[in-house]
Design a protein around this motif. Structure first.
Motif, PDB file in Angstrom:
ATOM      1  N   GLY A 233       7.406  36.494 -20.918  1.00 14.28           N
ATOM      2  CA  GLY A 233       7.409  37.979 -20.902  1.00 14.28           C
ATOM      3  C   GLY A 233       8.076  38.613 -20.105  1.00 14.28           C
ATOM      4  O   GLY A 233       8.285  40.120 -20.087  1.00 14.28           O
ATOM      5  N   SER A 270       8.123  38.061 -27.363  1.00 12.93           N
ATOM      6  CA  SER A 270       7.975  37.585 -26.007  1.00 12.93           C
ATOM      7  C   SER A 270       7.742  36.108 -26.108  1.00 12.93           C
ATOM      8  O   SER A 270       6.547  35.541 -25.925  1.00 12.93           O
ATOM      9  CB  SER A 270       7.172  38.264 -25.120  1.00 12.93           C
ATOM     10  OG  SER A 270       7.463  39.612 -24.749  1.00 12.93           O
ATOM     11  N   GLN A 308      14.455  34.994 -25.791  1.00 12.57           N
ATOM     12  CA  GLN A 308      13.699  35.957 -26.450  1.00 12.57           C
ATOM     13  C   GLN A 308      14.624  36.766 -27.551  1.00 12.57           C
ATOM     14  O   GLN A 308      15.637  37.042 -27.465  1.00 12.57           O
ATOM     15  CB  GLN A 308      12.961  37.024 -25.917  1.00 12.57           C
ATOM     16  CG  GLN A 308      12.050  36.231 -24.709  1.00 12.57           C
ATOM     17  CD  GLN A 308      12.609  36.029 -23.354  1.00 12.57           C
ATOM     18  OE1 GLN A 308      13.810  35.624 -23.182  1.00 12.57           O
ATOM     19  NE2 GLN A 308      11.941  36.119 -22.179  1.00 12.57           N
TER      20      GLN A 308
END
Length: 409
Positions: A233, A270, A308
């Motif tokens: 994340g 994420s 990502q």
């Protein structure tokens, strides 16, 4: 030492031979085609148009039109659904679709002015039946007052006539408290246009909503794989560090398999992992045993650290999945005939200036890959320099893009 030098020479030669995307459009600040200069000035005076708050995000191509979305992140977005002419200037103003009247809705509106009105769009999808599918979140001034003008809805336009075909509002049970719908992919064959299914990821509520055009009904699909990955994340783009908990967002559909159903590849924003599931399960989800179906969702593999992806699209011709690489300022790919490993997920091209936050990509029916980069983190957390290029759109032939890489057959 000599071996190292030779290796560097070969690496340089490979880089020189690699195909590079062509810059097609570039804007410092976004503007629109207005009915008159007076209308534009009025919109600025009434703060319905604040140029610095208009950021292009999604795209899709149909014939000579390249659709470009401008979500209402902030106040003063004049038009959320637009297009440019492919044969027009590289910095041409955006043309509202289907009209400026349908898009120029006040941020504090309490209802849709008409059924064809557009509030806030992130992604669109052009299907083989010449229809534009629009996922309208209905939410204006997201980072400000957060006004939910209307509920999330799918809006479908006939591209040959520019007329609204249908609008479908999601049901209450399709949504969760933190739901946010910003993408759509469409599963349809051009010989059976009425039998279309739309798959809409819920990046905030960690699910996927399936919509059947023929049934004019929707249902929600749940699975653990739709959640974000806690260790993936964190982002650093353009020197800005930020942390997002976005769940499932990137969806892509394969060619039809022998049973007539496609494979849907998916991943959380994420996350660095890719998953897949048959659309047979998604279409029939309301009639199956959920506990048994749980194991029909499969993990394909992991791309590796800092991989990502905000968007992905499957190229049926080459059987290659293309995807953005927001942390690496570029675009990656995977040949679906090969194992899903970091080695088989090369970075095709990367540039920290030109591809700063590649936000969306699509492959059109001519085999051209389109990529939009927009410096979104700067826009959200700092500010953009109106004296330099901020929003760019590139194109490249898909076969040329993967030539000489692990994605080539």
């Amino acid at each position: 030492m000599r071996a190292i030098s030779i290796a560097l020479v070969f690496a340089a030669l490979s880089a020189c031979q690699a195909a590079t995307p062509e810059l097609r459009f570039e804007w410092k600040v976004v503007d629109y085609v207005w009915e008159s200069p007076a209308q534009r000035e009025k919109a600025i005076t009434e703060k319905q148009f604040l140029p610095a708050n208009n950021l292009p995000l999604g795209l899709g191509r149909w014939k000579n039109k390249l659709f470009i979305t401008v979500p209402r992140w902030k106040s003063g977005v004049a038009s959320s659904l637009n297009y440019v002419d492919l044969d027009g200037p590289s910095d041409q103003p955006l043309k509202a679709y289907p009209s400026l009247k349908d898009n120029l809705v006040p941020d504090r509106a309490t209802e849709l002015p008409s059924n064809s009105s557009i509030i806030s769009v992130f992604r669109v999808y052009v299907d083989p039946c010449d229809r534009l599918w629009v996922m309208d979140s209905g939410l204006a001034d997201i980072y400000g007052i957060g006004n939910q003008v209307a509920g999330p809805s799918l809006v479908i336009f006939d591209l040959n006539t520019d007329q609204l075909l249908h609008r479908y509002f999601f049901k209450v049970k399709d949504m969760k408290e933190d739901s946010f719908f910003a993408n759509v992919v469409v599963d349809v064959d051009k010989n059976s246009c009425d039998n279309a299914f739309a798959y809409v990821p819920d990046l905030g509520g960690y699910g996927v909503v399936v919509y059947s055009l023929k049934q004019d009904d929707s249902w929600r699909v749940a699975h653990h794989y739709f959640h974000f990955e806690p260790l993936a994340g964190s982002y650093k783009v353009g020197g800005i560090e930020f942390h997002w908990t976005d769940g499932v967002f990137g969806l892509a559909l394969s060619e039809p398999r022998e049973n007539g159903y496609r494979t849907m590849f998916f991943h959380a924003f994420s996350s660095t992992k890719e998953f897949c599931v048959s659309t047979e399960l998604l279409r029939n989800y309301t009639h199956i045993d959920k506990s048994e179906a749980f194991n029909d969702f499969k993990l394909l593999g992991d791309r590796g650290e800092r991989t990502q992806a905000s968007a992905s699209f499957y190229d049926e011709k080459n059987r290659v999945l293309f995807y953005t690489q927001v942390n690496r300022d570029g675009v990656g790919c995977w040949n679906s005939n090969k194992p899903y490993t970091p080695e088989n997920n090369p970075l095709l091209f990367s540039d920290p200036e030109l591809f700063e936050f590649p936000n969306d990509l699509k492959v059109d029916d001519e085999g051209t890959l389109w990529v939009l980069s927009d410096k979104l983190p700067r826009f959200l957390y700092k500010s953009l320099d109106a004296n330099q290029g901020n929003y760019r759109i590139f194109s490249i032939n898909t076969s040329e893009a993967i030539k000489g890489t692990a994605c080539e057959a």
